[in-house]
Design an enzyme around this catalytic site. Structure first.
Site, PDB file in Angstrom:
ATOM      1  N   GLU A   1       5.571  36.924  52.375  1.00 54.91           N
ATOM      2  CA  GLU A   1       6.094  37.784  51.073  1.00 54.91           C
ATOM      3  C   GLU A   1       7.964  38.051  51.620  1.00 54.91           C
ATOM      4  O   GLU A   1       8.103  37.960  53.234  1.00 54.91           O
ATOM      5  CB  GLU A   1       5.934  39.413  50.943  1.00 54.91           C
ATOM      6  CG  GLU A   1       6.219  40.379  51.697  1.00 54.91           C
ATOM      7  CD  GLU A   1       5.414  41.448  51.741  1.00 54.91           C
ATOM      8  OE1 GLU A   1       3.752  41.449  51.675  1.00 54.91           O
ATOM      9  OE2 GLU A   1       5.546  42.537  51.383  1.00 54.91           O
TER      10      GLU A   1
ATOM     11  N   LYS B   1      11.501  38.733  53.366  1.00 51.74           N
ATOM     12  CA  LYS B   1      11.383  40.552  54.452  1.00 51.74           C
ATOM     13  C   LYS B   1      13.053  41.016  54.249  1.00 51.74           C
ATOM     14  O   LYS B   1      13.925  40.688  54.136  1.00 51.74           O
ATOM     15  CB  LYS B   1      11.979  40.074  55.910  1.00 51.74           C
ATOM     16  CG  LYS B   1      12.227  41.370  56.758  1.00 51.74           C
ATOM     17  CD  LYS B   1      11.407  40.950  58.180  1.00 51.74           C
ATOM     18  CE  LYS B   1      11.842  41.902  59.157  1.00 51.74           C
ATOM     19  NZ  LYS B   1      13.129  43.318  58.620  1.00 51.74           N
TER      20      LYS B   1
ATOM     21  N   ASP C   1      16.660  42.462  53.146  1.00 53.99           N
ATOM     22  CA  ASP C   1      17.426  43.562  54.413  1.00 53.99           C
ATOM     23  C   ASP C   1      17.895  44.573  53.870  1.00 53.99           C
ATOM     24  O   ASP C   1      18.987  44.827  52.803  1.00 53.99           O
ATOM     25  CB  ASP C   1      18.572  41.993  54.640  1.00 53.99           C
ATOM     26  CG  ASP C   1      19.406  42.586  56.358  1.00 53.99           C
ATOM     27  OD1 ASP C   1      19.015  43.679  55.992  1.00 53.99           O
ATOM     28  OD2 ASP C   1      20.059  41.659  55.917  1.00 53.99           O
TER      29      ASP C   1
ATOM     30  N   TYR D   1       6.140  47.265  49.805  1.00 48.81           N
ATOM     31  CA  TYR D   1       5.434  46.750  49.879  1.00 48.81           C
ATOM     32  C   TYR D   1       4.504  46.969  50.408  1.00 48.81           C
ATOM     33  O   TYR D   1       3.240  46.509  51.280  1.00 48.81           O
ATOM     34  CB  TYR D   1       6.171  45.810  51.585  1.00 48.81           C
ATOM     35  CG  TYR D   1       6.916  46.563  51.732  1.00 48.81           C
ATOM     36  CD1 TYR D   1       6.629  47.180  52.924  1.00 48.81           C
ATOM     37  CD2 TYR D   1       8.385  46.399  51.988  1.00 48.81           C
ATOM     38  CE1 TYR D   1       7.328  48.116  52.919  1.00 48.81           C
ATOM     39  CE2 TYR D   1       9.349  46.906  52.668  1.00 48.81           C
ATOM     40  CZ  TYR D   1       8.632  47.703  53.826  1.00 48.81           C
ATOM     41  OH  TYR D   1       9.797  48.432  54.844  1.00 48.81           O
TER      42      TYR D   1
ATOM     43  N   LYS E   1      11.917  35.169  61.258  1.00 47.12           N
ATOM     44  CA  LYS E   1      13.861  35.883  61.273  1.00 47.12           C
ATOM     45  C   LYS E   1      14.038  34.587  60.670  1.00 47.12           C
ATOM     46  O   LYS E   1      13.929  33.621  61.422  1.00 47.12           O
ATOM     47  CB  LYS E   1      14.115  36.412  62.171  1.00 47.12           C
ATOM     48  CG  LYS E   1      13.911  37.680  62.811  1.00 47.12           C
ATOM     49  CD  LYS E   1      13.915  38.448  61.395  1.00 47.12           C
ATOM     50  CE  LYS E   1      14.685  40.083  61.454  1.00 47.12           C
ATOM     51  NZ  LYS E   1      15.481  40.790  62.591  1.00 47.12           N
TER      52      LYS E   1
ATOM     53  N   CYS F   1      54.342  40.177  69.552  1.00 49.11           N
ATOM     54  CA  CYS F   1      53.523  40.779  68.091  1.00 49.11           C
ATOM     55  C   CYS F   1      53.331  40.608  66.844  1.00 49.11           C
ATOM     56  O   CYS F   1      55.183  40.535  66.800  1.00 49.11           O
ATOM     57  CB  CYS F   1      53.951  42.793  68.634  1.00 49.11           C
ATOM     58  SG  CYS F   1      52.841  43.280  66.471  1.00 49.11           S
TER      59      CYS F   1
ATOM     60  N   CYS G   1      55.971  43.806  64.802  1.00 43.98           N
ATOM     61  CA  CYS G   1      57.059  44.043  65.375  1.00 43.98           C
ATOM     62  C   CYS G   1      57.570  43.422  66.313  1.00 43.98           C
ATOM     63  O   CYS G   1      59.171  44.065  66.456  1.00 43.98           O
ATOM     64  CB  CYS G   1      57.008  45.494  66.073  1.00 43.98           C
ATOM     65  SG  CYS G   1      55.849  45.237  67.649  1.00 43.98           S
TER      66      CYS G   1
ATOM     67  N   CYS H   1      49.958  44.577  71.600  1.00 41.63           N
ATOM     68  CA  CYS H   1      51.415  44.956  71.301  1.00 41.63           C
ATOM     69  C   CYS H   1      51.337  45.733  72.295  1.00 41.63           C
ATOM     70  O   CYS H   1      50.409  46.516  72.268  1.00 41.63           O
ATOM     71  CB  CYS H   1      51.681  44.900  69.491  1.00 41.63           C
ATOM     72  SG  CYS H   1      53.335  45.454  69.680  1.00 41.63           S
TER      73      CYS H   1
ATOM     74  N   CYS I   1      54.215  50.158  66.916  1.00 38.18           N
ATOM     75  CA  CYS I   1      54.353  49.459  66.433  1.00 38.18           C
ATOM     76  C   CYS I   1      53.830  49.500  65.074  1.00 38.18           C
ATOM     77  O   CYS I   1      52.747  50.347  65.064  1.00 38.18           O
ATOM     78  CB  CYS I   1      53.023  48.552  67.232  1.00 38.18           C
ATOM     79  SG  CYS I   1      52.575  46.502  65.999  1.00 38.18           S
TER      80      CYS I   1
HETATM   81  S1  IVH Z   1       5.553  45.761  55.386  1.00 33.77           S
HETATM   82  C1  IVH Z   1       4.939  49.378  60.281  1.00 33.77           C
HETATM   83  N1  IVH Z   1       6.645  43.934  54.208  1.00 33.77           N
HETATM   84  O1  IVH Z   1      11.056  46.149  57.753  1.00 33.77           O
HETATM   85  C2  IVH Z   1       5.690  48.159  58.966  1.00 33.77           C
HETATM   86  N2  IVH Z   1       8.555  45.465  55.582  1.00 33.77           N
HETATM   87  O2  IVH Z   1      11.276  45.501  60.733  1.00 33.77           O
HETATM   88  C3  IVH Z   1       4.989  47.262  57.604  1.00 33.77           C
HETATM   89  N3  IVH Z   1      10.793  44.954  55.698  1.00 33.77           N
HETATM   90  O3  IVH Z   1      10.026  48.736  58.258  1.00 33.77           O
HETATM   91  C4  IVH Z   1       6.826  46.930  57.261  1.00 33.77           C
HETATM   92  N4  IVH Z   1      10.573  43.485  53.718  1.00 33.77           N
HETATM   93  O4  IVH Z   1      11.440  48.076  56.606  1.00 33.77           O
HETATM   94  C5  IVH Z   1       7.570  45.027  54.974  1.00 33.77           C
HETATM   95  N5  IVH Z   1       7.746  42.071  52.884  1.00 33.77           N
HETATM   96  C6  IVH Z   1       8.009  43.877  53.717  1.00 33.77           C
HETATM   97  C7  IVH Z   1       9.301  44.050  54.134  1.00 33.77           C
HETATM   98  C8  IVH Z   1       9.805  45.212  55.278  1.00 33.77           C
HETATM   99  C9  IVH Z   1      11.541  43.984  54.549  1.00 33.77           C
HETATM  100  C10 IVH Z   1      11.732  45.810  56.358  1.00 33.77           C
HETATM  101  C11 IVH Z   1      10.403  47.218  56.549  1.00 33.77           C
HETATM  102  C12 IVH Z   1      10.547  47.540  57.809  1.00 33.77           C
HETATM  103  C13 IVH Z   1      11.066  46.262  58.685  1.00 33.77           C
HETATM  104  C14 IVH Z   1      10.121  45.812  60.347  1.00 33.77           C
END
Ligand code: IVH
Length: 709
Positions: A117, A119, A121, A236, A345, A439, A442, A457, A462
């Site tokens: 799934e 991740k 951000d 999640y 990642k 600079c 100024c 500078c 300035c």
């Molecule tokens: S499962 C025990 N699923 O990534 C932690 N985490 O680097 C299990 N995160 O703390 C987390 N998407 O804040 C999980 N689909 C996803 C996620 C996810 C983002 C974040 C989450 C976690 C961090 C870990």
């Protein structure tokens, strides 16, 4: 590396630990990272490798053994039902394969199904439901305790306050009363762009990036503002809670369960867990795939990566999980992360663009930063037209020229950077740019300090430096001056209305109202903003001074140990270096600031402008100690809308008088301060027969207590 002696290795390990701790604070506490996740992980890996090669130097306080902390003292905290951990990171398929091999070995079987799934951000949040009602929202905090952000979570339109009547039947077990869902709060890219447009129109600085904006929003004390920002969430994780203790059900001692008896899991697998989340009405990401071998795992990862540029939210990779909940339990956890999960990642998103020119930017410390002006290009959800080139050494090393085609990436901050030049695309027309001798603002001669790569500078007066100082003073972590954005600052300086920070406090309403684009209302707003700046908490005032090396985390430490300006002015570098998170370099920077004429003058002028009121300088602890007043030692909850001040300010005043302020009413609460439109907290306080003050009574008590303290 091989030839390093043990002392050197220990020194390197210590340096890396301190550096990583600092970046953890910048990311989690300040929401202002200086480096990208990839750069952070590289540091962490170097430390992990060194520690693995030298197990005798292990330390349980090392950042390799802990998760970073986003705890914020302005919020009450509460223990997590189950530790909120992080995930082990990986960057290539070989690492995914190694993960799979370890899983196979630990489980003693090779027919493992995984889920894949996105991740997200964003920022981790946990929400608890009790008897079908949203009961509590928590941040990750330090992983074992989180900050209570219930009032903010309630404003998410995507999180139901009340579940459908048949919610308990959705669970495979009978008699469920309480559960917790964990997920990631985020800001849609479209909403982020909209918010920044609005901010620019209001003359406010744009929010740095969606993740920081999310973190900052979750930690906003004004939940109406939180509602306005419009955060989103994907969940999640889902598990049952003991309604009495608030602890996770069916979990024995946290730690490695591998050797222990298998728990009866609440769901058969992660897919079922996600399906129930969805049926409960909690948002889950639609991308959820399963894979039984490395090839299909890899296909899903590539698939997701290909979708990435088209998503309306930022993802930084994929999360791979062992699907079976029973096997998850068997695999257990390390101190930091589950053994059943792996973050994969993605490489930072890159874009190619034409570098038109190199311009120069002068910052608040006089450092001149070369900036690449680019042909606008789409990158990681935003349009990028500028990138930092850091300094002239970097330009030389990468041989960056005007007219080059360059590869840009986003680091931790909003400002992308130029990664490299596509030399094969050169036509011969590209032009080298030499470091400036003067600079750009100024025209004063530039200087380079011994041992520094930065060019500065040399003029302390300035205008660019002054503008930077003013911006810093007015910034959110500083005095957070409402109504004072970057454009107004530039105009004030240009018109000579202010020469430096203290002059802000001499601004007059009629002069302001007459400015182009201004009127009565904006003038009054700024004056009110400045008035509030005078009452900012001490740590924000310290930050606002713009002492080199002092970010908000350091400012908090300084504020705790040096309750008054004269105590800071008299501090020694050695004494400061003994404080937590402060080293000799920061200590010396603080001493140099107060010893220098510019710093001294700034402090004197601010005092003269009525900025450092004696009483405002009283530290919380001292105030409590001397606090022989009505507030001292009592526990307060503040609710509803006050007319004379914000809830935030009310809180500060109560704390300064030695009272404690918490977020929710309980039998331990002594007093509820109820403004207009107070809701459920007022009802509860009535039930518990607590002392209830309306605003007038509160103000009366404040006046009396201020007289006594
Ligand atoms: S499962 C025990 N699923 O990534 C932690 N985490 O680097 C299990 N995160 O703390 C987390 N998407 O804040 C999980 N689909 C996803 C996620 C996810 C983002 C974040 C989450 C976690 C961090 C870990």
């Amino acid at each position: 590396m091989q030839n390093q002696n043990p002392q050197d290795i220990l020194a390197t390990i210590r340096r890396l630990r301190a550096e990583i701790d600092r970046h953890n604070d910048l990311y989690y506490k300040d929401s202002a990272p200086e480096i990208s996740d990839v750069e952070f992980d590289a540091l962490l890996r170097r430390l992990q490798d060194l520690e693995a090669a030298h197990p005798e130097l292990a330390d349980e306080a090392s950042p390799t053994a802990r998760v970073g902390s986003d705890s914020d003292e302005r919020f009450p905290s509460a223990p997590h039902s189950d530790p909120m951990l992080s995930l082990q990171n990986s960057y290539d398929l070989a690492e995914v394969e190694a993960f799979h091999q370890r899983v196979v070995k630990d489980l003693g079987r090779s027919d493992v199904t995984y889920t894949v799934e996105p991740k997200m951000d964003g920022v981790a949040v946990a929400v608890r439901y009790l008897d079908g009602k949203l009961h509590m929202g928590l941040t990750r905090g330090d992983g074992s305790q989180g900050d209570v952000i219930t009032a903010n979570v309630v404003t998410f339109t995507e999180i139901p306050a009340r579940l459908a009547a048949d919610w308990a039947q959705l669970f495979p077990l009978d008699g469920v009363r309480a559960f917790e869902a964990r997920g990631e709060a985020y800001l849609k890219l479209s909403r982020f762009a909209q918010l920044n447009e609005e901010r620019l129109e209001e003359g406010l600085d744009p929010l740095a990036n969606p993740r920081n904006a999310t973190a900052g929003t979750l930690k906003t004390l004004d939940s109406q503002e939180v509602a306005r920002r419009g955060l989103s969430v994907f969940f999640y994780q889902l598990f049952l809670l003991d309604p009495e203790t608030g602890k996770r059900l069916g979990r024995q001692e946290a730690g490695n369960l591998f050797d222990g008896p298998a728990q009866e899991p609440d769901f058969a697998d992660h897919q079922q867990e996600m399906a129930v989340l969805r049926q409960l009405g909690l948002p889950v990401n639609p991308f959820l795939r399963t894979a039984g071998d490395l090839d299909s795992l890899n296909a899903h990862l590539r698939n997701l990566e290909a979708m990435r540029p088209d998503l309306d939210y930022q993802i930084d990779g994929a999360v791979i999980k062992v699907d079976s909940r029973l096997w998850q339990e068997r695999l257990g956890f390390t101190a930091k992360a589950p053994r059943w999960g792996l973050a994969f990642k993605f490489a930072a998103e890159e874009a190619v663009s034409l570098l038109h020119t190199i311009t120069l930017q002068v910052g608040r410390t006089g450092v001149i930063t070369p900036v690449a002006e680019l042909e606008p290009v789409q990158l990681a959800g935003t349009t990028v037209a500028r990138a930092t080139l850091h300094n002239w050494e970097e330009i030389g090393r990468k041989d960056i020229r005007q007219g080059d085609h360059v590869v840009v990436v986003k680091g931790g901050d909003i400002i992308p950077k130029v990664l490299r030049v596509l030399t094969e695309q050169r036509t011969g027309q590209e032009q080298q740019v030499l470091p400036p001798e003067r600079c750009p603002v100024c025209d004063h001669a530039t200087v380079q300090k011994e041992g520094e790569v930065a060019l500065r500078c040399g003029n302390p007066l300035c205008p660019a430096v002054t503008a930077g100082r003013l911006r810093h003073f007015a910034s959110r972590n500083g005095c957070d001056v409402d109504g004072l954005g970057g454009r107004s600052i530039d105009m004030f300086l240009e018109l000579g209305l202010v020469q430096d920070v203290p002059d802000l406090f001499q601004l007059r309403a009629d002069a302001l109202a007459a400015l182009p684009g201004w009127g009565e209302r904006s003038a009054q707003r700024l004056l009110a903003g400045l008035d509030q700046a005078r009452r900012r908490p001490w740590q924000n005032k310290i930050f606002a001074l713009g002492i080199p090396q002092v970010g908000i985390t350091t400012a908090r430490t300084l504020a705790r140990h040096h309750p008054q300006i004269h105590s800071l002015e008299e501090a020694t570098a050695e004494g400061l270096a003994e404080l937590e998170d402060i080293g000799p370099i920061v200590g010396q920077a603080v001493v140099d600031f107060f010893a220098g004429s510019a710093g001294r003058r700034l402090v004197e002028d601010l005092k003269a402008a009525g900025f450092f009121l004696e009483q405002e300088e009283l530290p919380r602890e001292d105030a409590a100690a001397v606090g022989d007043n009505w507030f001292a030692g009592k526990k307060f909850v503040i609710t509803g809308t006050l007319s004379e001040m914000t809830r935030d300010e009310a809180k500060e005043r109560v704390i300064r008088l030695g009272g404690k302020v918490t977020g929710s009413v309980s039998k331990n609460t002594d007093v509820l301060i109820a403004g207009e439109k107070a809701g459920s907290k007022l009802d509860k306080a009535r039930q518990l027969e607590l002392t209830i003050l309306d605003e007038a009574a509160f103000l009366e008590h404040l006046r009396t207590a201020d007289g006594e303290a």
